[in-house]
Design a protein around this motif. Structure first.
Motif, PDB file in Angstrom:
ATOM      1  N   GLY A  14      26.512  34.907  31.189  1.00 44.79           N
ATOM      2  CA  GLY A  14      27.194  34.412  30.031  1.00 44.79           C
ATOM      3  C   GLY A  14      28.540  34.620  29.846  1.00 44.79           C
ATOM      4  N   ILE A  15      29.103  35.304  31.109  1.00 44.73           N
ATOM      5  CA  ILE A  15      30.817  35.442  31.224  1.00 44.73           C
ATOM      6  C   ILE A  15      31.318  34.858  32.320  1.00 44.73           C
ATOM      7  N   ARG A  16      32.865  34.842  32.382  1.00 49.28           N
ATOM      8  CA  ARG A  16      33.566  34.507  33.407  1.00 49.28           C
ATOM      9  C   ARG A  16      33.743  35.691  34.076  1.00 49.28           C
ATOM     10  N   GLN A  17      33.179  35.385  35.365  1.00 43.78           N
ATOM     11  CA  GLN A  17      33.317  36.814  36.404  1.00 43.78           C
ATOM     12  C   GLN A  17      34.352  36.229  37.811  1.00 43.78           C
ATOM     13  N   HIS A  18      35.298  37.235  37.833  1.00 40.17           N
ATOM     14  CA  HIS A  18      36.005  36.625  38.964  1.00 40.17           C
ATOM     15  C   HIS A  18      35.847  37.812  40.175  1.00 40.17           C
ATOM     16  N   TYR A  19      35.959  37.246  41.500  1.00 39.41           N
ATOM     17  CA  TYR A  19      35.858  37.972  42.542  1.00 39.41           C
ATOM     18  C   TYR A  19      36.758  37.605  43.610  1.00 39.41           C
ATOM     19  N   LEU A  20      36.503  38.380  44.723  1.00 39.26           N
ATOM     20  CA  LEU A  20      37.313  38.260  46.049  1.00 39.26           C
ATOM     21  C   LEU A  20      36.438  37.833  46.956  1.00 39.26           C
ATOM     22  N   HIS A  21      36.354  37.046  47.992  1.00 36.76           N
ATOM     23  CA  HIS A  21      35.489  36.891  49.053  1.00 36.76           C
ATOM     24  C   HIS A  21      35.904  36.643  50.178  1.00 36.76           C
ATOM     25  N   TRP A  22      35.512  37.359  51.429  1.00 34.82           N
ATOM     26  CA  TRP A  22      35.873  37.220  52.739  1.00 34.82           C
ATOM     27  C   TRP A  22      34.573  36.563  53.504  1.00 34.82           C
ATOM     28  N   ALA A  23      34.545  35.579  54.187  1.00 32.74           N
ATOM     29  CA  ALA A  23      33.286  35.259  54.934  1.00 32.74           C
ATOM     30  C   ALA A  23      33.564  36.148  56.085  1.00 32.74           C
ATOM     31  N   GLY A  24      32.244  36.457  56.683  1.00 32.72           N
ATOM     32  CA  GLY A  24      32.029  37.410  57.768  1.00 32.72           C
ATOM     33  C   GLY A  24      30.476  36.835  58.340  1.00 32.72           C
ATOM     34  N   SER A  37      40.148  49.814  38.094  1.00 33.93           N
ATOM     35  CA  SER A  37      40.448  49.327  39.524  1.00 33.93           C
ATOM     36  C   SER A  37      39.727  47.864  39.637  1.00 33.93           C
ATOM     37  N   PRO A  38      40.932  47.169  39.358  1.00 29.38           N
ATOM     38  CA  PRO A  38      40.621  45.457  39.728  1.00 29.38           C
ATOM     39  C   PRO A  38      40.167  45.336  41.196  1.00 29.38           C
ATOM     40  N   ALA A  39      39.613  44.253  41.213  1.00 31.37           N
ATOM     41  CA  ALA A  39      38.959  43.667  42.865  1.00 31.37           C
ATOM     42  C   ALA A  39      40.308  44.078  43.725  1.00 31.37           C
ATOM     43  N   ILE A  40      41.392  43.487  43.379  1.00 32.19           N
ATOM     44  CA  ILE A  40      42.541  43.503  44.358  1.00 32.19           C
ATOM     45  C   ILE A  40      42.842  44.884  44.967  1.00 32.19           C
ATOM     46  N   LEU A  41      42.485  45.880  44.222  1.00 38.65           N
ATOM     47  CA  LEU A  41      42.843  47.309  44.999  1.00 38.65           C
ATOM     48  C   LEU A  41      41.934  47.525  46.078  1.00 38.65           C
ATOM     49  N   TRP A  42      40.795  46.715  46.184  1.00 39.92           N
ATOM     50  CA  TRP A  42      39.799  46.697  47.282  1.00 39.92           C
ATOM     51  C   TRP A  42      40.140  45.701  48.320  1.00 39.92           C
ATOM     52  N   ARG A  43      41.240  45.112  48.227  1.00 39.62           N
ATOM     53  CA  ARG A  43      41.423  43.866  49.236  1.00 39.62           C
ATOM     54  C   ARG A  43      41.475  44.467  50.720  1.00 39.62           C
ATOM     55  N   GLU A  54      29.921  39.356  55.456  1.00 45.10           N
ATOM     56  CA  GLU A  54      30.381  38.709  54.486  1.00 45.10           C
ATOM     57  C   GLU A  54      30.658  39.576  53.197  1.00 45.10           C
ATOM     58  N   CYS A  55      31.821  39.490  52.899  1.00 47.07           N
ATOM     59  CA  CYS A  55      32.166  40.636  51.662  1.00 47.07           C
ATOM     60  C   CYS A  55      32.573  40.121  50.287  1.00 47.07           C
ATOM     61  N   TYR A  56      32.226  40.585  49.301  1.00 48.92           N
ATOM     62  CA  TYR A  56      32.555  40.137  48.080  1.00 48.92           C
ATOM     63  C   TYR A  56      33.260  41.651  47.296  1.00 48.92           C
ATOM     64  N   VAL A  57      34.064  41.138  46.314  1.00 46.54           N
ATOM     65  CA  VAL A  57      34.437  42.432  45.410  1.00 46.54           C
ATOM     66  C   VAL A  57      34.608  41.819  44.285  1.00 46.54           C
ATOM     67  N   LEU A  58      33.812  42.586  43.256  1.00 45.93           N
ATOM     68  CA  LEU A  58      33.562  41.949  41.983  1.00 45.93           C
ATOM     69  C   LEU A  58      34.901  42.638  40.774  1.00 45.93           C
ATOM     70  N   ASP A  59      35.554  42.002  39.953  1.00 44.76           N
ATOM     71  CA  ASP A  59      36.246  42.410  38.923  1.00 44.76           C
ATOM     72  C   ASP A  59      35.149  42.569  37.762  1.00 44.76           C
ATOM     73  N   SER A  66      38.441  38.866  35.316  1.00 41.44           N
ATOM     74  CA  SER A  66      36.952  38.793  34.738  1.00 41.44           C
ATOM     75  C   SER A  66      37.324  38.706  33.027  1.00 41.44           C
ATOM     76  N   GLU A  67      36.321  38.118  32.542  1.00 39.13           N
ATOM     77  CA  GLU A  67      36.398  37.977  31.064  1.00 39.13           C
ATOM     78  C   GLU A  67      36.622  39.594  30.148  1.00 39.13           C
ATOM     79  N   ALA A  68      37.510  39.261  29.276  1.00 41.20           N
ATOM     80  CA  ALA A  68      37.698  40.483  28.636  1.00 41.20           C
ATOM     81  C   ALA A  68      37.752  40.310  27.127  1.00 41.20           C
ATOM     82  N   GLY A  69      37.618  41.284  26.313  1.00 42.09           N
ATOM     83  CA  GLY A  69      37.842  41.185  24.768  1.00 42.09           C
ATOM     84  C   GLY A  69      37.009  41.901  23.848  1.00 42.09           C
ATOM     85  N   PRO A  70      37.200  41.911  22.644  1.00 43.24           N
ATOM     86  CA  PRO A  70      36.382  42.856  21.725  1.00 43.24           C
ATOM     87  C   PRO A  70      34.808  42.194  21.625  1.00 43.24           C
TER      88      PRO A  70
END
Length: 276
Positions: A14-24, A37-43, A54-59, A66-70
């Motif tokens: 039910g939310i927007r999820q952002h991720y980084l992906h490397w094919a492998g 630690s946002p995903a970019i810090l695990w780049r 195959e690697c995914y890092v999730l925000d 990724s989605e945020a808010g009250p």
């Protein structure tokens, strides 16, 4: 090393999820980072792992893109359901779940809720605080102070004055750039969960092969914690890095790489022998 990682969004739980992906070549690894630690810090970790996985890092919700808010629930249960839904939406086949710090708590809860969704778990220095236990040794005030400095545009100065082990320049710059994307509300809830939720109950509920990679410095995982974990899971594999602190993936990547690489190699062998 494959540096062609791609960022993307999908909607899951039910939310927007952002991720980084490397094919492998696989099997798939899903990394869930820690509290601010946002995903970019695990780049750099994703780039390295993609030689064999195959690697995914999730925000995690409330961090990065990724989605945020009250309107969001930032509790460990909601974050765990995000991970389960993400794996299904991304059509991942029983990935190895690697969770650092708060991400280790999320990974354990996800595996407890969906025991058939993950091939194996790797917990990287997870907080062992909980009801009736010692406090998490990284004070909330320190984390909030760094976050608020980032929100003022003063992250680099705050990091240099913190007394913590320095990160490599490139990672430090990324941290300063992305730290302000973390929702302070999520930090408060995570610390509440560190002390109100029982990690050992989740360990007892998991069935997937389980490994622990912990720091020799910082006091997040004590020897007594490891002994208690082993009473719950006698198959637990433990690696301790004596010269590494809690942020080992950034502060001491040279030691972190072979340690995590060996753990993942063992899990790959186990998964290869396991019938689908």
């Amino acid at each position: 090393m494959n540096d062609r990682g791609k960022g993307a969004h999908l909607r899951a739980n039910g939310i927007r999820q952002h991720y980084l992906h490397w094919a492998g070549p696989g099997p798939a690894v899903l990394i869930i980072p820690g509290i601010v630690s946002p995903a970019i810090l695990w780049r750099h970790v994703g780039e390295w792992l993609s030689d064999d996985h195959e690697c995914y890092v999730l925000d995690v919700r409330g961090r990065g893109l990724s989605e945020a808010g009250p309107h969001l629930d930032y509790g460990v249960g909601a974050c765990a359901r995000d991970a389960i839904a993400f794996v299904e939406a991304a059509r991942m086949e029983k990935p190895i779940l690697v969770g650092h710090s708060m991400g280790g708590r999320i990974a354990l809860r996800a595996a407890a809720l969906a025991p058939d969704a993950f091939g194996a778990l790797v917990l990287v220095d997870p907080p062992t605080s909980g009801p009736g236990r010692r406090a998490y040794p990284v004070p909330k005030a320190r984390t909030l102070g760094l976050l608020r400095a980032a929100q003022r545009g003063e992250a680099l100065e705050a990091m240099r004055q913190s007394g913590a082990a320095p990160w490599p320049d490139e990672l430090q710059q990324l941290r300063a750039e992305w730290l302000s994307t973390c929702d302070e509300r999520a930090v408060h809830v995570a610390y509440d969960d560190f002390h109100g939720e029982d990690i050992f109950a989740d360990i007892a509920r998991t069935r997937a092969p389980l490994s622990l990679l912990c720091a020799g410095m910082g006091g997040v995982v004590a020897d007594a914690d490891i002994a208690e974990m082993r009473r719950l899971r006698d198959d637990l594999s433990v690696t301790r890095l004596p010269d590494a602190g809690h942020q080992m993936q950034a502060e001491n990547f040279a030691a972190f790489k072979p340690a995590l690489g060996a753990i993942l190699a063992r899990h790959r062998q186990t998964l290869a022998r396991t019938p689908n």
